[in-house]
Design a protein around this motif. Sequence first.
Motif, PDB file in Angstrom:
ATOM      1  N   SER A  62      10.191  51.149  64.472  1.00 26.58           N
ATOM      2  CA  SER A  62       9.412  50.502  65.537  1.00 26.58           C
ATOM      3  C   SER A  62       9.127  49.042  65.200  1.00 26.58           C
ATOM      4  N   GLU A  63       8.741  48.817  63.950  1.00 26.03           N
ATOM      5  CA  GLU A  63       8.468  47.442  63.518  1.00 26.03           C
ATOM      6  C   GLU A  63       9.722  46.597  63.612  1.00 26.03           C
ATOM      7  N   GLN A  64      10.826  47.175  63.147  1.00 20.69           N
ATOM      8  CA  GLN A  64      12.078  46.428  63.068  1.00 20.69           C
ATOM      9  C   GLN A  64      12.588  46.033  64.447  1.00 20.69           C
ATOM     10  N   CYS A  65      12.393  46.911  65.421  1.00 17.46           N
ATOM     11  CA  CYS A  65      12.983  46.647  66.739  1.00 17.46           C
ATOM     12  C   CYS A  65      11.992  45.997  67.697  1.00 17.46           C
ATOM     13  N   HIS A  66      10.788  45.635  67.187  1.00 22.52           N
ATOM     14  CA  HIS A  66       9.780  44.922  67.989  1.00 22.52           C
ATOM     15  C   HIS A  66       9.195  45.782  69.117  1.00 22.52           C
ATOM     16  N   ARG A  67       9.081  47.080  68.891  1.00 20.94           N
ATOM     17  CA  ARG A  67       8.375  47.908  69.870  1.00 20.94           C
ATOM     18  C   ARG A  67       6.888  47.622  69.806  1.00 20.94           C
ATOM     19  N   ALA A  68       6.199  47.853  70.928  1.00 22.91           N
ATOM     20  CA  ALA A  68       4.757  47.634  70.945  1.00 22.91           C
ATOM     21  C   ALA A  68       3.997  48.847  70.419  1.00 22.91           C
ATOM     22  N   ASN A  69       4.654  49.998  70.400  1.00 21.07           N
ATOM     23  CA  ASN A  69       3.982  51.195  69.891  1.00 21.07           C
ATOM     24  C   ASN A  69       4.971  52.007  69.055  1.00 21.07           C
ATOM     25  N   THR A  70       4.442  52.978  68.354  1.00 18.84           N
ATOM     26  CA  THR A  70       5.342  53.879  67.629  1.00 18.84           C
ATOM     27  C   THR A  70       5.462  55.171  68.432  1.00 18.84           C
ATOM     28  N   PRO A  71       6.612  55.843  68.342  1.00 20.47           N
ATOM     29  CA  PRO A  71       6.738  57.091  69.092  1.00 20.47           C
ATOM     30  C   PRO A  71       5.829  58.184  68.508  1.00 20.47           C
ATOM     31  N   GLU A  72       5.476  59.137  69.370  1.00 21.50           N
ATOM     32  CA  GLU A  72       4.725  60.296  68.886  1.00 21.50           C
ATOM     33  C   GLU A  72       5.661  61.198  68.099  1.00 21.50           C
ATOM     34  N   LEU A  73       5.126  61.811  67.063  1.00 22.70           N
ATOM     35  CA  LEU A  73       5.914  62.755  66.277  1.00 22.70           C
ATOM     36  C   LEU A  73       5.119  64.056  66.208  1.00 22.70           C
ATOM     37  N   HIS A  74       5.643  65.095  66.855  1.00 26.46           N
ATOM     38  CA  HIS A  74       4.919  66.362  66.923  1.00 26.46           C
ATOM     39  C   HIS A  74       5.335  67.284  65.775  1.00 26.46           C
ATOM     40  N   SER A  75       4.549  68.319  65.573  1.00 28.53           N
ATOM     41  CA  SER A  75       4.930  69.331  64.585  1.00 28.53           C
ATOM     42  C   SER A  75       6.056  70.182  65.154  1.00 28.53           C
ATOM     43  N   GLY A 101      18.263  45.646  76.572  1.00 27.76           N
ATOM     44  CA  GLY A 101      16.870  46.053  76.720  1.00 27.76           C
ATOM     45  C   GLY A 101      15.965  45.202  75.853  1.00 27.76           C
ATOM     46  N   LYS A 102      14.663  45.507  75.930  1.00 30.81           N
ATOM     47  CA  LYS A 102      13.687  44.647  75.256  1.00 30.81           C
ATOM     48  C   LYS A 102      13.710  44.776  73.744  1.00 30.81           C
ATOM     49  N   ASN A 103      14.018  45.973  73.255  1.00 32.61           N
ATOM     50  CA  ASN A 103      13.961  46.173  71.813  1.00 32.61           C
ATOM     51  C   ASN A 103      15.151  45.507  71.113  1.00 32.61           C
ATOM     52  N   ILE A 104      14.898  45.056  69.907  1.00 36.00           N
ATOM     53  CA  ILE A 104      15.944  44.442  69.101  1.00 36.00           C
ATOM     54  C   ILE A 104      16.659  45.559  68.347  1.00 36.00           C
ATOM     55  N   LEU A 105      17.909  45.801  68.674  1.00 36.63           N
ATOM     56  CA  LEU A 105      18.642  46.909  68.055  1.00 36.63           C
ATOM     57  C   LEU A 105      19.391  46.460  66.813  1.00 36.63           C
ATOM     58  N   ARG A 106      19.494  47.352  65.847  1.00 36.22           N
ATOM     59  CA  ARG A 106      20.381  47.115  64.708  1.00 36.22           C
ATOM     60  C   ARG A 106      21.819  47.059  65.224  1.00 36.22           C
ATOM     61  N   SER A 107      22.703  46.463  64.440  1.00 38.08           N
ATOM     62  CA  SER A 107      24.088  46.286  64.902  1.00 38.08           C
ATOM     63  C   SER A 107      24.752  47.608  65.250  1.00 38.08           C
ATOM     64  N   GLU A 108      24.618  48.590  64.371  1.00 42.48           N
ATOM     65  CA  GLU A 108      25.303  49.862  64.622  1.00 42.48           C
ATOM     66  C   GLU A 108      24.702  50.584  65.828  1.00 42.48           C
ATOM     67  N   THR A 109      23.390  50.399  66.042  1.00 39.34           N
ATOM     68  CA  THR A 109      22.765  50.996  67.223  1.00 39.34           C
ATOM     69  C   THR A 109      23.257  50.290  68.482  1.00 39.34           C
ATOM     70  N   ALA A 110      23.352  48.970  68.409  1.00 36.08           N
ATOM     71  CA  ALA A 110      23.853  48.193  69.549  1.00 36.08           C
ATOM     72  C   ALA A 110      25.265  48.638  69.913  1.00 36.08           C
ATOM     73  N   ALA A 111      26.090  48.913  68.905  1.00 33.06           N
ATOM     74  CA  ALA A 111      27.477  49.334  69.160  1.00 33.06           C
ATOM     75  C   ALA A 111      27.499  50.630  69.963  1.00 33.06           C
ATOM     76  N   ILE A 112      26.698  51.583  69.559  1.00 29.39           N
ATOM     77  CA  ILE A 112      26.734  52.892  70.228  1.00 29.39           C
ATOM     78  C   ILE A 112      26.052  52.838  71.588  1.00 29.39           C
ATOM     79  N   VAL A 113      24.957  52.088  71.702  1.00 27.93           N
ATOM     80  CA  VAL A 113      24.259  51.977  72.985  1.00 27.93           C
ATOM     81  C   VAL A 113      25.141  51.250  74.005  1.00 27.93           C
ATOM     82  N   ALA A 114      25.715  50.121  73.615  1.00 21.85           N
ATOM     83  CA  ALA A 114      26.542  49.344  74.547  1.00 21.85           C
ATOM     84  C   ALA A 114      27.797  50.135  74.939  1.00 21.85           C
ATOM     85  N   SER A 115      28.399  50.844  73.975  1.00 18.35           N
ATOM     86  CA  SER A 115      29.583  51.667  74.294  1.00 18.35           C
ATOM     87  C   SER A 115      29.230  52.749  75.302  1.00 18.35           C
ATOM     88  N   THR A 116      28.087  53.392  75.088  1.00 16.35           N
ATOM     89  CA  THR A 116      27.639  54.437  76.000  1.00 16.35           C
ATOM     90  C   THR A 116      27.485  53.869  77.407  1.00 16.35           C
TER      91      THR A 116
END
Lengths: 243, 243
Positions: free
Chosen positions: B135-148, A222-237
Amino acid sequence: MYRFFVNPFCINEANVAFTSAQCHKILHVLRLVSGNEVQVLDGHGYEYRVRLKEISSSKVIGVIIEKKQVFRYPEKNLYIYLSLLKRENFEWALQKCTEIGVQGFIPTVYSRTVLNIDSNSQKFQRWQRITTEASEQCHRANTPELHSPINFHEALDEAQSNTMNLIPWELETKTRIQDIITNTDKVPPPVKFGLFIGPEGGLTHDEIEMAKRSGLFPVTLGKNILRSETAAIVASTIVIQSG
Amino acid sequence: MYRFFVNPFCINEANVAFTSAQCHKILHVLRLVSGNEVQVLDGHGYEYRVRLKEISSSKVIGVIIEKKQVFRYPEKNLYIYLSLLKRENFEWALQKCTEIGVQGFIPTVYSRTVLNIDSNSQKFQRWQRITTEASEQCHRANTPELHSPINFHEALDEAQSNTMNLIPWELETKTRIQDIITNTDKVPPPVKFGLFIGPEGGLTHDEIEMAKRSGLFPVTLGKNILRSETAAIVASTIVIQSG
């Protein structure tokens, strides 16, 4: 009923002998007493109903009441060549991928892996405890294999026997796992997938070139850059849930 | 109105030129004719209302009637009604699901949630920092909403505006997310999915009955019993990667 994984060497025709860590858990955490029943799995496909007999902090013996075969290897087996990572991230990946159903872990040192292959057996034992506990918790019938750490080029050699090898790479933007994995429908089961998960710093161009020459498929998660451990779980899924 | 993503290089002040694949779709699949209007997105935040002018199998030109900047939500939006969990597990789920592309988190108190709705604003600020950093780390264009945080029955009410709501449940053994989600292809985007992730102790039968009455779909994530935070990540991956 409480579940324990016991090494087949500690199971004979009539009895099961528990490890000292399990003795502690049985006696002090679960507070089980003589006569209580537990479930024992040997991690190789057999499940036992066991009645506890002798219980002390150093030794617990159980009598086998029933034995049955419960596990066949799944038709889709996934092995992860997972870069060594910062401790909590590596352990988190081990735990989560065990829950998801990964069949084996091969800790791998890539060019940008910041940790060395560590001969320290304590670390290995800790990893084993994590995968065993995760297997018990998620009701798996077996525990995943845990291999000794190897280098990337050894991993490429080892992976040649797999049906298909995948390597998520951030510069690959088109090919998704779920698009190419469907082709393996035609391969007679069991299908064995290898998944190469690089380190935080990413894969080098040399590594990707070597991987391609070894027949690995670069894939996108996908478009987002995943951390290694996240990539492991996402790709396995994706591998396990596809098809 | 039909929607097309067109590369900004193919859009000038007055006109839009479609690709040959789009020409084929416009002419032979949708059977649009000169004078029909379509919606064009440039993938960089601009949306155009376009009237088709020239239509042939090799060339379609549209006249721009209106141009506006739109906030660019993905076509598939996923909101998680995530049970409050032990601190590190909840924070892991927030971080990982942000990387995967979840659009919003609604911390939810289920019957067996062991934590209370906490008015402590420090916790909320910490969660916001985690999702922003991820969000910054994974290069998302927006941040997710966080509700109460809200209670389960409030979550059911709130979820009524979603296109489809899913609730992973260990006693559901047949229906998989990837099997039912394909039906939403027919719904005009943006599609909004709600995903209900219960606490460690699981959902009560009352909760599942209420969920069914509210139109939620109980789904399975496979044979293994996943921890709550693993279920959140696995289910999010399946929703976002399906189709």
